[in-house]
Write an enzyme that holds these catalytic residues in place. Structure first.
Site, PDB file in Angstrom:
ATOM      1  N   HIS A  47       0.857  -1.196   0.000  1.00 24.26           N
ATOM      2  CA  HIS A  47       0.000   0.000   0.000  1.00 24.26           C
ATOM      3  C   HIS A  47       0.892   1.245   0.000  1.00 24.26           C
ATOM      4  CE1 HIS A  47      -2.769   3.108   1.259  1.00 24.26           C
ATOM      5  NE2 HIS A  47      -3.749   2.294   0.893  1.00 24.26           N
ATOM      6  N   GLU A  68      -4.115   1.749  -7.296  1.00 22.21           N
ATOM      7  CA  GLU A  68      -4.465   2.951  -6.533  1.00 22.21           C
ATOM      8  C   GLU A  68      -3.506   4.081  -6.915  1.00 22.21           C
ATOM      9  OE1 GLU A  68      -6.509   1.861  -2.608  1.00 22.21           O
ATOM     10  OE2 GLU A  68      -4.396   1.480  -2.282  1.00 22.21           O
TER      11      GLU A  68
HETATM   12  P1  PGA Z   1      -9.409   6.155   0.369  1.00 27.15           P
HETATM   13  O1  PGA Z   1      -8.238   5.120   0.639  1.00 27.15           O
HETATM   14  O2  PGA Z   1     -10.621   5.352  -0.063  1.00 27.15           O
HETATM   15  O3  PGA Z   1      -9.619   6.819   1.690  1.00 27.15           O
HETATM   16  O4  PGA Z   1      -8.944   7.082  -0.705  1.00 27.15           O
HETATM   17  C1  PGA Z   1      -8.017   4.042  -0.242  1.00 27.15           C
HETATM   18  C2  PGA Z   1      -6.759   3.362   0.174  1.00 27.15           C
HETATM   19  O5  PGA Z   1      -5.809   4.031   0.558  1.00 27.15           O
HETATM   20  O6  PGA Z   1      -6.673   2.142   0.198  1.00 27.15           O
END
Ligand code: PGA
Length: 235
Positions: free
Chosen positions: A86, A156
């Site tokens: 992450h 992401e």
């Molecule tokens: P968010 O986070 O939905 O608050 O943008 C997603 C993540 O970091 O996994």
């Protein structure tokens, strides 16, 4: 095929807040999604009705590693998934460390959720493909997935995590095509690709797509009403 919905609760909740949220989760009809709840380690017990994921693990199974969490122990406790790579952890974990952790998960029959994503500058400089390719190929280097062992990839974009809007659907779909190509070239067959980054009830409709296997939700999963509205939109 049901969409996967990963709830990454990060470090948002204290014990009492987690207990209250678990009661609220019990009022939500999750039957139209494959739900994976990722509480912090201390709060697993309150969400034991659901498939559980950890937000990180160590790459060794046992030993003198103060402060680390064993993937073997996670497995013994029934944890099925671990989020790896992450963005909020990439300042501690290199691609090479993430690779060791992926191997540790597979060795312990845990399904890795590998997060990848480019920065805004990367995208502007047209480096998205090369950054993602490096993250995927290094994370999965030497990992034997030839028997169809499952892997989840969570795309992401860094600048979309905790922001106001997700990436536009067309850009997500384009990027997914590239990610699929990289995985196919690596002869990986059993994968799902999810999108994460500012997924909220007010925008989930805009990013629903047959190309997207699921969503990784951060802040929104700590509000039962938000989560309920997201789940209702994912049909
Ligand atoms: P968010 O986070 O939905 O608050 O943008 C997603 C993540 O970091 O996994």
């Amino acid at each position: 095929m049901k969409k996967i919905l990963i709830c990454n609760q990060k470090m948002y909740l204290t014990k009492d807040e987690a207990i209250n949220l678990s009661y609220d989760y019990n009022t939500i009809d999750f039957s139209n999604v494959e739900l994976i709840v990722c509480p912090n380690y201390l709060n697993f017990e309150f969400f034991s009705d659901y498939d559980l994921g950890a937000q990180n693990c160590f790459y060794e199974d046992k030993g003198a590693y103060t402060g680390e969490i064993s993937p073997y122990d996670l497995y013994l406790r029934g944890i099925k998934y671990v989020i790896l790579g992450h963005y909020e952890r990439r300042k501690y974990d290199t691609n090479e460390i993430i690779n060791l952790k992926v191997k540790a998960c597979v060795r312990n029959s845990i399904i890795p959720i590998i997060c990848i994503g480019e920065s805004k500058i990367d995208r502007e400089l047209l480096k998205t493909s090369s950054v993602l390719k490096k993250q995927i190929t290094t994370a999965l280097s030497g990992v034997d997935l030839s028997d169809g062992y499952p892997v989840l990839i969570a795309y992401e974009p860094i600048y979309k995590i905790g922001s106001s809007n997700p990436l536009a659907k067309e850009e997500i779909e384009d990027t997914f095509k590239y990610i699929k190509k990289v995985l196919d070239d690596m002869k990986i067959s059993n994968y799902k690709i999810l999108y994460g980054g500012s997924v909220k009830s007010e925008n989930i409709k805009d990013i629903l797509s047959d190309e997207i296997d699921g969503y990784l939700v951060g802040a929104s999963c700590t509000s039962a009403s938000e989560l309920n509205n997201i789940v209702k939109c994912i049909k």
